[in-house]
Design an enzyme around this catalytic site. Structure first.
Site, PDB file in Angstrom:
ATOM      1  N   ASP A  72      -3.442  -8.945   4.851  1.00 43.92           N
ATOM      2  CA  ASP A  72      -2.208  -9.725   4.708  1.00 43.92           C
ATOM      3  C   ASP A  72      -2.140 -10.826   5.778  1.00 43.92           C
ATOM      4  O   ASP A  72      -1.358 -11.770   5.639  1.00 43.92           O
ATOM      5  CB  ASP A  72      -0.945  -8.836   4.733  1.00 43.92           C
ATOM      6  N   GLU A  83      -6.056  -6.894   9.173  1.00 42.47           N
ATOM      7  CA  GLU A  83      -5.621  -6.477   7.837  1.00 42.47           C
ATOM      8  C   GLU A  83      -5.400  -7.723   6.980  1.00 42.47           C
ATOM      9  O   GLU A  83      -4.951  -8.771   7.466  1.00 42.47           O
ATOM     10  CB  GLU A  83      -4.347  -5.618   7.909  1.00 42.47           C
ATOM     11  N   HIS A 136      -1.254  -2.359  14.602  1.00 38.98           N
ATOM     12  CA  HIS A 136      -1.252  -1.268  13.663  1.00 38.98           C
ATOM     13  C   HIS A 136      -2.629  -0.638  13.438  1.00 38.98           C
ATOM     14  O   HIS A 136      -2.731   0.496  12.984  1.00 38.98           O
ATOM     15  CB  HIS A 136      -0.646  -1.849  12.363  1.00 38.98           C
ATOM     16  N   HIS A 162       0.803  -1.236   0.000  1.00 40.30           N
ATOM     17  CA  HIS A 162       0.000   0.000   0.000  1.00 40.30           C
ATOM     18  C   HIS A 162       0.840   1.292   0.000  1.00 40.30           C
ATOM     19  O   HIS A 162       0.754   2.139   0.876  1.00 40.30           O
ATOM     20  CB  HIS A 162      -1.127  -0.003   1.027  1.00 40.30           C
ATOM     21  N   HIS A 190      -4.878  -9.683  14.026  1.00 37.76           N
ATOM     22  CA  HIS A 190      -4.970  -8.438  13.254  1.00 37.76           C
ATOM     23  C   HIS A 190      -5.810  -8.694  12.006  1.00 37.76           C
ATOM     24  O   HIS A 190      -5.608  -9.693  11.302  1.00 37.76           O
ATOM     25  CB  HIS A 190      -3.546  -7.988  12.888  1.00 37.76           C
ATOM     26  N   HIS A 237       5.445 -10.311  10.222  1.00 38.94           N
ATOM     27  CA  HIS A 237       6.281 -10.034   9.039  1.00 38.94           C
ATOM     28  C   HIS A 237       7.753 -10.138   9.430  1.00 38.94           C
ATOM     29  O   HIS A 237       8.160  -9.587  10.449  1.00 38.94           O
ATOM     30  CB  HIS A 237       6.073  -8.614   8.512  1.00 38.94           C
ATOM     31  N   ASP A 294       1.782  -7.079  13.578  1.00 39.43           N
ATOM     32  CA  ASP A 294       2.666  -6.122  12.891  1.00 39.43           C
ATOM     33  C   ASP A 294       3.783  -5.589  13.800  1.00 39.43           C
ATOM     34  O   ASP A 294       4.817  -5.106  13.320  1.00 39.43           O
ATOM     35  CB  ASP A 294       1.858  -4.920  12.374  1.00 39.43           C
ATOM     36  N   TYR A 334      10.166  -0.180   8.252  1.00 37.49           N
ATOM     37  CA  TYR A 334       8.822  -0.631   8.614  1.00 37.49           C
ATOM     38  C   TYR A 334       8.205   0.307   9.651  1.00 37.49           C
ATOM     39  O   TYR A 334       7.049   0.720   9.537  1.00 37.49           O
ATOM     40  CB  TYR A 334       8.903  -2.065   9.167  1.00 37.49           C
TER      41      TYR A 334
HETATM   42 FE1  FEO Z   1      -1.356  -4.090   9.403  1.00 39.81          FE
HETATM   43 FE2  FEO Z   1       0.709  -6.636   8.259  1.00 39.81          FE
HETATM   44  O1  FEO Z   1      -0.880  -5.640   8.449  1.00 39.81           O
END
Ligand code: FEO
Length: 405
Positions: free
Chosen positions: A86, A84, A146, A27, A82, A226, A165, A193
């Site tokens: 991903d 989101e 996040h 994004h 989370h 991640h 995250d 990041y």
């Molecule tokens: Fe806020 Fe890795 O997603």
């Protein structure tokens, strides 16, 4: 013989995520080294617990890794730390195929997941603690780290903090632990990041650091969603102390000069300003927008104290390339920056007014006067540009002295 095996990370826990080697845009953030979507599997005699899932296209890879050690149907609980996509993109399919007894998320997570998938997946609000056989989990709400739904899960038995995250980075690597990877890359990608994902939420990060000691977590490993896992004491201290440092948003003895140029006039000013800063002991990073990405600018600003932006005037506006970066930086809300604007123009020179307004809205403290020149800078203009750099350097050094006093 399985393709995509689970990788053991502790006595009872396996990594069952996916590596996205080809991702180059997250994004709007340039992920030059790809990323991973980490999912984790906790095994117990009474069943298994899946912590987070992976981005939808990687569902088969996650399921293959899970199937390499257990029948996926033995998963009793799925935890969504989370919402989101991903991390939740594979969740509906996983729920359908695995049919776990329970799926848990934070209160905000339950709503966010419903809003994402527009169906009732039967997800429930996580209790404060959860037990499955010998496995003991604690859930910790970490709003805005996040997203509003974000939470951490702590697996007491193995001392693992699953931090979604938090403490992550975009880095595709076959080496699953941070200590196995190149230190400079790990530092750079962690900083990048933080600068591009977490920077607007530093007040929440400070609160987390205030709250952490009272939670009495015996953290032996931090497993983010991640990038690599932090497993040594040295590495856990490394990432926690860097996050604490970055969340403080202090001044650093470094200036970032961002500019675009039409006929090299604004570029000439940028170089003279840089020279003025260098002559006065300030580290400088000059970033012509034609060769840098907006997410690299925010990364450089994480450990900087000054931002200077230059743009020619074009059709009474700033260059769209510069507007793109300013829009992005405004959202990230970097703090503790001084700065100024500069540029070449033909007649009216509206760019300086627009840039001044933008920097003010960003909260950048304007030091010195804006520097505008008509068409091509002459020798005197370049001396003034050098003096602008010197003035910014002196103001920055005063700020640093106050900060350190
Ligand atoms: Fe806020 Fe890795 O997603």
């Amino acid at each position: 013989m399985h393709n995509f095996k689970a990788i053991k990370i502790s006595e009872n826990t396996y990594w069952v995520g996916a590596i996205d080697w080809g991702l180059r845009d997250f994004h709007g953030y340039a992920t030059n080294r790809g990323t991973t979507y980490n999912a984790y599997l906790i095994l117990d005699n009474d069943g298994a617990i899946l912590i987070d899932t992976v981005k939808a296209p990687f569902y088969a890879e996650m399921m293959a890794r899970i199937s390499s050690i257990i029948d996926p149907k033995s998963i009793k609980y799925i935890i969504s730390n989370h919402a989101e996509m991903d991390h939740s993109g594979s969740l509906p399919q996983a729920i359908q195929d695995i049919k776990p007894a329970k799926v848990y998320a934070s209160k905000m997570g339950v709503t966010a997941l419903k809003d994402h998938f527009n169906m009732d997946l039967g997800i429930e609000v996580a209790p404060t603690e959860l037990t499955l056989g010998h496995a003991k989990l604690k859930f910790i709400e970490t709003r805005m780290l996040h997203w509003p739904d974000s939470m951490f899960t702590f697996f007491e038995n193995d001392g693992i903090l699953f931090s979604q995250d938090g403490f992550g980075m975009h880095l595709a690597s076959s080496k699953i632990f941070a200590d196995e990877n190149n230190r400079e890359i790990v530092y750079y990608e962690s900083a990048k990041y933080f600068a591009n994902i977490l920077l607007p939420y530093t007040p929440f990060i400070k609160k987390l650091f205030t709250a952490l000691p009272s939670l009495n977590l015996n953290i032996k490993m931090i497993a983010p969603d991640h990038g690599p896992i932090w497993r040594t004491k040295e590495d856990i201290d490394f990432i926690l102390s860097n996050w604490q440092k970055w969340s403080e948003q202090k001044y650093y003895n470094k200036a970032v000069i961002l500019y675009d140029t039409m006929w090299q006039s604004t570029a000439k000013l940028a170089r003279s300003i840089a020279d003025g800063l260098m002559d006065n002991g300030v580290e400088v990073v000059v970033m012509p927008i034609s060769v840098v990405h907006r997410s690299d600018i925010s990364t450089e600003l994480l450990e900087a104290g000054a931002l200077l932006i230059g743009s020619p005037t074009i059709n009474q506006q700033i260059f769209p390339s510069i507007a793109d970066s300013i829009c992005y930086l405004k959202g990230l809300k970097p703090q503790n920056l001084i700065g100024q604007v500069f540029g070449s123009h033909g007649w009216a020179g509206e760019a300086l007014k627009i840039l001044t307004k933008d920097l003010t809205e960003m909260g950048v403290e304007l030091a010195a006067e804006p520097l505008g020149v008509k068409y091509v800078p002459n020798e005197n203009d370049l001396i003034q540009a050098h003096e602008l750099g010197a003035k910014i350097a002196k103001t920055l050094q005063q700020k640093l002295a106050e900060q350190n006093s």
